[in-house]
Each structure stands twice: as structure tokens, then as C-alpha cells.
Design an enzyme around this catalytic site. Structure first.
Site, PDB file in Angstrom:
ATOM      1  N   SER A 125      -2.535 -12.290   2.775  1.00 57.88           N
ATOM      2  CA  SER A 125      -3.813 -11.624   3.045  1.00 57.88           C
ATOM      3  C   SER A 125      -4.767 -12.569   3.745  1.00 57.88           C
ATOM      4  O   SER A 125      -4.725 -13.791   3.545  1.00 57.88           O
ATOM      5  CB  SER A 125      -4.418 -11.194   1.705  1.00 57.88           C
ATOM      6  N   TYR A 150      -6.931 -12.920  -7.619  1.00 56.53           N
ATOM      7  CA  TYR A 150      -6.014 -12.226  -6.695  1.00 56.53           C
ATOM      8  C   TYR A 150      -5.762 -13.087  -5.462  1.00 56.53           C
ATOM      9  O   TYR A 150      -4.612 -13.324  -5.069  1.00 56.53           O
ATOM     10  CB  TYR A 150      -6.595 -10.861  -6.285  1.00 56.53           C
ATOM     11  N   LYS A 154      -2.218 -15.187  -3.842  1.00 56.08           N
ATOM     12  CA  LYS A 154      -1.653 -15.155  -2.475  1.00 56.08           C
ATOM     13  C   LYS A 154      -1.502 -16.576  -1.934  1.00 56.08           C
ATOM     14  O   LYS A 154      -0.494 -16.934  -1.317  1.00 56.08           O
ATOM     15  CB  LYS A 154      -2.551 -14.329  -1.548  1.00 56.08           C
TER      16      LYS A 154
HETATM   17  P1  NAD Z   1       0.154  -0.951  -3.672  1.00 61.22           P
HETATM   18  O1  NAD Z   1      -0.402  -1.240  -5.043  1.00 61.22           O
HETATM   19  O2  NAD Z   1      -0.003   0.401  -3.116  1.00 61.22           O
HETATM   20  O3  NAD Z   1       1.712  -1.332  -3.653  1.00 61.22           O
HETATM   21  C1  NAD Z   1       2.253  -2.361  -4.447  1.00 61.22           C
HETATM   22  C2  NAD Z   1       3.486  -1.801  -5.138  1.00 61.22           C
HETATM   23  O4  NAD Z   1       4.071  -2.817  -5.951  1.00 61.22           O
HETATM   24  C3  NAD Z   1       3.165  -0.626  -6.065  1.00 61.22           C
HETATM   25  O5  NAD Z   1       4.042   0.441  -5.765  1.00 61.22           O
HETATM   26  C4  NAD Z   1       3.418  -1.177  -7.471  1.00 61.22           C
HETATM   27  O6  NAD Z   1       3.874  -0.176  -8.346  1.00 61.22           O
HETATM   28  C5  NAD Z   1       4.451  -2.255  -7.193  1.00 61.22           C
HETATM   29  N1  NAD Z   1       4.477  -3.352  -8.157  1.00 61.22           N
HETATM   30  C6  NAD Z   1       3.434  -4.113  -8.587  1.00 61.22           C
HETATM   31  N2  NAD Z   1       3.862  -5.042  -9.450  1.00 61.22           N
HETATM   32  C7  NAD Z   1       5.206  -4.882  -9.557  1.00 61.22           C
HETATM   33  C8  NAD Z   1       6.217  -5.550 -10.298  1.00 61.22           C
HETATM   34  N3  NAD Z   1       5.926  -6.563 -11.119  1.00 61.22           N
HETATM   35  N4  NAD Z   1       7.485  -5.138 -10.161  1.00 61.22           N
HETATM   36  C9  NAD Z   1       7.799  -4.096  -9.342  1.00 61.22           C
HETATM   37  N5  NAD Z   1       6.879  -3.429  -8.620  1.00 61.22           N
HETATM   38  C10 NAD Z   1       5.611  -3.819  -8.736  1.00 61.22           C
HETATM   39  O7  NAD Z   1      -0.458  -2.056  -2.693  1.00 61.22           O
HETATM   40  P2  NAD Z   1      -0.373  -2.138  -1.112  1.00 61.22           P
HETATM   41  O8  NAD Z   1      -1.727  -1.895  -0.590  1.00 61.22           O
HETATM   42  O9  NAD Z   1       0.758  -1.369  -0.603  1.00 61.22           O
HETATM   43  O10 NAD Z   1      -0.090  -3.703  -0.949  1.00 61.22           O
HETATM   44  C11 NAD Z   1       1.211  -4.223  -0.805  1.00 61.22           C
HETATM   45  C12 NAD Z   1       1.130  -5.726  -0.778  1.00 61.22           C
HETATM   46  O11 NAD Z   1       0.285  -6.141   0.290  1.00 61.22           O
HETATM   47  C13 NAD Z   1       0.546  -6.353  -2.045  1.00 61.22           C
HETATM   48  O12 NAD Z   1       1.231  -7.546  -2.317  1.00 61.22           O
HETATM   49  C14 NAD Z   1      -0.884  -6.644  -1.654  1.00 61.22           C
HETATM   50  O13 NAD Z   1      -1.434  -7.699  -2.393  1.00 61.22           O
HETATM   51  C15 NAD Z   1      -0.725  -7.008  -0.195  1.00 61.22           C
HETATM   52  N6  NAD Z   1      -1.957  -6.804   0.575  1.00 61.22           N
HETATM   53  C16 NAD Z   1      -2.559  -5.593   0.577  1.00 61.22           C
HETATM   54  C17 NAD Z   1      -3.735  -5.408   1.273  1.00 61.22           C
HETATM   55  C18 NAD Z   1      -4.433  -4.079   1.274  1.00 61.22           C
HETATM   56  O14 NAD Z   1      -5.577  -4.004   1.685  1.00 61.22           O
HETATM   57  N7  NAD Z   1      -3.822  -2.990   0.843  1.00 61.22           N
HETATM   58  C19 NAD Z   1      -4.282  -6.469   2.005  1.00 61.22           C
HETATM   59  C20 NAD Z   1      -3.633  -7.699   1.995  1.00 61.22           C
HETATM   60  C21 NAD Z   1      -2.455  -7.864   1.283  1.00 61.22           C
HETATM   61  C1  UD1 Z   2     -10.951  -6.714  -0.109  1.00 58.81           C
HETATM   62  C2  UD1 Z   2     -10.684  -7.960  -0.900  1.00 58.81           C
HETATM   63  C3  UD1 Z   2      -9.538  -8.722  -0.289  1.00 58.81           C
HETATM   64  C4  UD1 Z   2      -8.319  -7.827  -0.190  1.00 58.81           C
HETATM   65  C5  UD1 Z   2      -8.695  -6.575   0.595  1.00 58.81           C
HETATM   66  C6  UD1 Z   2      -7.573  -5.606   0.653  1.00 58.81           C
HETATM   67  C7  UD1 Z   2     -12.860  -8.580  -1.875  1.00 58.81           C
HETATM   68  C8  UD1 Z   2     -13.950  -9.584  -1.896  1.00 58.81           C
HETATM   69  N1  UD1 Z   2     -11.870  -8.793  -0.972  1.00 58.81           N
HETATM   70  O1  UD1 Z   2     -11.305  -7.080   1.208  1.00 58.81           O
HETATM   71  O2  UD1 Z   2      -9.225  -9.846  -1.087  1.00 58.81           O
HETATM   72  O3  UD1 Z   2      -7.256  -8.510   0.453  1.00 58.81           O
HETATM   73  O4  UD1 Z   2      -9.794  -5.924  -0.052  1.00 58.81           O
HETATM   74  O5  UD1 Z   2      -7.296  -5.066  -0.600  1.00 58.81           O
HETATM   75  O6  UD1 Z   2     -12.854  -7.634  -2.629  1.00 58.81           O
HETATM   76  N2  UD1 Z   2     -17.791  -1.956   1.246  1.00 58.81           N
HETATM   77  C9  UD1 Z   2     -18.911  -1.184   1.003  1.00 58.81           C
HETATM   78  N3  UD1 Z   2     -18.835  -0.201   0.063  1.00 58.81           N
HETATM   79  C10 UD1 Z   2     -17.694   0.064  -0.644  1.00 58.81           C
HETATM   80  C11 UD1 Z   2     -16.545  -0.714  -0.382  1.00 58.81           C
HETATM   81  C12 UD1 Z   2     -16.626  -1.725   0.567  1.00 58.81           C
HETATM   82  O7  UD1 Z   2     -19.953  -1.386   1.611  1.00 58.81           O
HETATM   83  O8  UD1 Z   2     -17.710   0.965  -1.499  1.00 58.81           O
HETATM   84  C13 UD1 Z   2     -17.852  -3.002   2.288  1.00 58.81           C
HETATM   85  C14 UD1 Z   2     -17.560  -4.403   1.795  1.00 58.81           C
HETATM   86  O9  UD1 Z   2     -18.753  -5.020   1.341  1.00 58.81           O
HETATM   87  C15 UD1 Z   2     -16.970  -5.049   3.049  1.00 58.81           C
HETATM   88  C16 UD1 Z   2     -16.246  -3.897   3.745  1.00 58.81           C
HETATM   89  O10 UD1 Z   2     -16.836  -2.703   3.225  1.00 58.81           O
HETATM   90  O11 UD1 Z   2     -18.005  -5.499   3.901  1.00 58.81           O
HETATM   91  C17 UD1 Z   2     -14.758  -3.872   3.466  1.00 58.81           C
HETATM   92  O12 UD1 Z   2     -14.535  -3.909   2.046  1.00 58.81           O
HETATM   93  P1  UD1 Z   2     -13.098  -3.701   1.407  1.00 58.81           P
HETATM   94  O13 UD1 Z   2     -12.473  -2.492   1.957  1.00 58.81           O
HETATM   95  O14 UD1 Z   2     -13.260  -3.792  -0.079  1.00 58.81           O
HETATM   96  O15 UD1 Z   2     -12.256  -4.930   1.943  1.00 58.81           O
HETATM   97  P2  UD1 Z   2     -12.574  -6.511   1.871  1.00 58.81           P
HETATM   98  O16 UD1 Z   2     -13.720  -6.810   0.996  1.00 58.81           O
HETATM   99  O17 UD1 Z   2     -12.605  -7.031   3.250  1.00 58.81           O
END
Ligand code: NAD
Ligand code: UD1
Length: 337
Positions: A125, A150, A154
Site C-alpha cells: 500500500s 495496519y 504492510k
Molecule cells: P478485502 O477485505 O475485500 O479482501 C481481503 C480478503 O482476505 C477477504 O476476502 C478476507 O476474507 C480474506 N482474509 C483476510 N484474512 C484472511 C486469512 N487470515 N486467511 C484467509 N483469508 C483471509 O480487501 P481488499 O480491499 O480486497 O484488499 C486486498 C489486499 O490489498 C489486502 O491485503 C489489503 O490490505 C490490500 N490493500 C487494499 C487497499 C484498498 O484500498 N482496498 C489498499 C492498499 C492495499
Molecule cells: C486509507 C488508509 C490507508 C489504506 C487505504 C485503503 C488512513 C489514514 N489510510 O487511505 O492506509 O491503505 O485507506 O484502504 O485511513 N474522506 C472523507 N470522508 C470520509 C472518508 C474519507 O473526507 O468519509 C477523505 C479522507 O480524509 C481522505 C480521502 O477522503 O482525504 C480518502 O480517504 P480514504 O478513502 O479513507 O483513503 P486514505 O485515507 O487515502
């Protein structure tokens, strides 16, 4: 290639399965369903046009379950999505986050090593950059101080994978540093399905649009940005999904450790996103300015040139596409799966 996809029933995993099959790969999903619904996999199979996605309900911390999966299948690589991802929850439950994410990855890597599968793509991330030292962020930008457990998980997992590759150069490892994935598959059949009150911006907006929440709280309008609201690099989840297919290239070419920023390179403010959503979808999003959220930074967007140059990947979808597809999914599935 035949790919083991951990966390494949989740938001990003489900979209990636479609791109994998489209590119001619096959997959087996391991997921404990702690944050997902098997209906996602059923719909993925329907979109691909196959009977079912091979799926085993298991926890990646269950070494015996992994052993039997690796014994019964040959995998060319693992795409490792499984993990917990709620920033606020990680502050309240650090042990659960370190156990699930860090320990889970260690158990997975140990099973991979024992079964001779040494190729992995890891979901990292932009959070590893902390408050970034440079904008746009390149991969050579130093990692920063993460403000929550969290983010620490990572960063720690990145370090573990880096150390592993130094110790045993047979490992091929790709760290994909995702920026802010939003949107949904254009079919509207799969999308983001958060439990409870959404933490992230786009799912909150779509829940306001569908009438589940009264208004959007905008966390601060006094940041040093043109309109005072936070700027992020939003990326369509289908673009993010296709980055994983591109990332199989350095794995196939056995080039060791590679790190890529996966974003569009464009920064949009919270108000930019709200305005685009209203314009594209013709629905109103009432909002109120609230205090800043703890741990937020003003601006975060990347330079994605390295991924373009080395693995030929570039985001295709626009912010308007992201807003349209997020709304299409939420409108067709007001209560998720
Ligand atoms: P998500 O929660 O939708 O998907 C994660 C999946 O992993 C889920 O289906 C959950 O059931 C499964 N899981 C969690 N722990 C587990 C375990 N111990 N064993 C087996 N399965 C398990 O999340 P996502 O948004 O699809 O994210 C996927 C990956 O990308 C995560 O590692 C997350 O940290 C990373 N990531 C997500 C974002 C984002 O904004 N969505 C941003 C940066 C990184
Ligand atoms: C967040 C996480 C980041 C994670 C990412 C994806 C934090 C500090 N960071 O990123 O670690 O990898 O999600 O899961 O939480 N916002 C509003 N109102 C809302 C929600 C968000 O104004 O109800 C604003 C936030 O202040 C930010 C932007 O929208 O400026 C994006 O927020 P968000 O979608 O939560 O993502 P990040 O904070 O960038």
C-alpha cells in the site's frame, strides 16, 4: 499459469480473478471469508463463463490446510491479498492485525518454501510511504513512519519479503504498492462490500447516494491543497486488477525483487470526487465539513512510470469511469452481496 489467490473473494481479489482468466491463467482461491461473501466468487465465475472458481475455505495461518492445498495442486505463483485492512480497527486490535497479516504471511511463505513455490505478488500500500517525502511519489522515495498498525504490517511484510529474497535468490517477489482503489466491475455484478459504516471515501459516497447515509462528512478543508480537502490517487479496481497480470511478467522472467507503485499519477481532492460523482451519475451527495481525521495526510499521488516502463502497465480508466462503475454496483446491489 496456475495461481493460488489468497483473499480472492475480497474486493480486489474478485476483480483480479476476472483479469487472470481473461489472460488465460487459472486460479484457486483460499479465503476464510472473514471479510467477504462466497457470492462474489459465484458471480466471478458467471462473468468469466465457467462453472465455478476453485475455492477452499481456509485461513492462511492454518499451516496444515496450506500443506494439503499445496500437496494437491501445482502453483506457478501466489497472489497474496489475504489480510485485514481497516485502519481504525487496527489501532484498537493491533495483536489481531499483526497476527493475521504478518503471522499469516509467514505461515504462507513457509508453506510455499516447503512446497517449492517461490513466486509471489504481494498487496502492499501507499501507506508504507507515511507522509511522503516527495510528490509525486516514486518507488525510490524512502518508506515513512506509518501512523497505524495496519500500515506497519504492510511495511514489515515488505521487509520480510525483501530479506527472504536476499537470503534465497530463487524467490521472485513483486511488491505492488496500491494507491486508492475504487469503482467496480463495469457489469455492476461485483464491487466493494464493506461491513458496517464504510471507512473509505467512495463506499461512503455510494451509501449516501443510495440513501443509507444522510450525508458525507468531509474530513477537513484546511489542508494545503487548492480546495483545502485531501488529495489522493484514485485508481479503478479493474486497472488495479490488470496490474497483477502485468506483474506476472517479472515473475516469469525470474528477476528477483521488484517494487511498483500502482496508481494513475493524478491527484484528486475529496471535493473533486464528490463533484465528479454528482455530475456523472446525476445524484446529489449532501456533505458537511468535519474536523480532520487522525493520521490523514494532505496529498498522496504517485509517479507510475516504472510500472509502465518495466511491466507495460498503465491505468486506462478515468475518475468519471470510477464514479459511474461504483454507482452502478451500489445501485444494483444496495445491500451488497
Ligand atoms: P478485502 O477485505 O475485500 O479482501 C481481503 C480478503 O482476505 C477477504 O476476502 C478476507 O476474507 C480474506 N482474509 C483476510 N484474512 C484472511 C486469512 N487470515 N486467511 C484467509 N483469508 C483471509 O480487501 P481488499 O480491499 O480486497 O484488499 C486486498 C489486499 O490489498 C489486502 O491485503 C489489503 O490490505 C490490500 N490493500 C487494499 C487497499 C484498498 O484500498 N482496498 C489498499 C492498499 C492495499
Ligand atoms: C486509507 C488508509 C490507508 C489504506 C487505504 C485503503 C488512513 C489514514 N489510510 O487511505 O492506509 O491503505 O485507506 O484502504 O485511513 N474522506 C472523507 N470522508 C470520509 C472518508 C474519507 O473526507 O468519509 C477523505 C479522507 O480524509 C481522505 C480521502 O477522503 O482525504 C480518502 O480517504 P480514504 O478513502 O479513507 O483513503 P486514505 O485515507 O487515502
Amino acid at each position: 499459469m496456475n495461481i493460488l489467490v489468497t483473499g480472492g473473494a475480497g474486493f480486489i481479489g474478485s476483480h483480479t480473478l476476472i483479469e487472470l482468466y481473461k489472460a488465460g491463467h487459472t486460479a484457486l482461491v483460499v479465503d476464510n471469508l472473514c471479510n467477504s461473501n462466497p457470492e462474489a466468487l459465484r458471480r466471478v465465475a458467471e462473468l468469466i463463463g465457467i462453472d465455478a472458481i476453485p475455492f477452499i475455505k481456509a485461513d492462511i495461518r492454518d499451516s496444515k490446510a496450506l500443506d494439503s492445498i499445496f500437496s494437491a495442486n501445482h502453483f506457478d505463483a501466489v497472489i497474496h491479498f489475504a489480510g485485514l485492512k481497516a485502519v481504525g480497527e487496527s489501532v484498537e486490535k493491533p495483536l489481531e492485525y499483526y497476527d493475521n497479516n504478518v503471522n499469516g504471511t509467514l505461515v504462507l511463505l513457509d508453506a510455499m518454501r516447503r512446497h517449492g513455490c517461490k513466486n509471489i505478488i504481494f498487496s502492499s500500500s501507499a501507506t508504507v510511504y507515511g507522509d511522503p517525502a516527495e510528490i509525486p511519489i516514486t518507488e525510490s522515495c524512502p518508506k515513512g513512519q506509518c501512523t497505524n498498525p495496519y500500515g506497519q504490517t504492510k511495511s514489515i511484510i515488505e521487509q520480510i519479503l525483501t530479506d527472504l529474497q536476499v537470503a534465497d535468490p530463487q524467490w521472485n517477489i513483486v511488491l505492488l504498492r496500491y494507491f486508492n482503489p475504487i469503482g467496480a466491475h463495469p457489469s455492476g455484478r461485483i464491487g466493494e462490500n464493506p461491513n458496517g459504516i464504510p471507512n473509505n471515501l467512495m463506499p461512503y459516497i455510494t451509501q449516501v447516494a443510495v440513501g443509507k447515509r444522510e450525508y458525507l462528512g468531509i474530513f477537513g478543508n484546511d489542508y494545503p491543497t487548492p480546495d483545502g480537502t485531501g488529495i489522493r490517487d484514485y485508481i479503478h479496481v479493474c486497472d488495479l486488477a490488470s496490474a497483477h497480470i502485468a506483474a506476472l511478467k517479472p515473475i516469469e522472467q525470474k528477476t528477483g525483487l521488484n517494487i511498483y507503485n500502482i496508481g494513475t499519477g493524478h491527484g484528486y481532492s475529496v471535493l473533486d470526487v464528490v463533484k465528479a460523482f454528482i455530475r456523472v451519475n446525476g445524484v446529489d451527495i449532501p456533505y458537511r465539513i468535519m474536523p480532520r481525521r487522525a493520521g490523514d495526510i494532505a496529498t498522496c499521488y504517485c509517479n507510475p512510470a516504472k510500472a509502465n516502463r518495466e511491466i507495460g502497465w498503465k491505468a486506462q480508466f478515468t475518475l468519471d469511469d470510477m464514479c459511474r462503475d461504483a454507482w452502478h454496483w451500489q445501485h444494483a446491489n444496495p445491500n451488497g452481496y
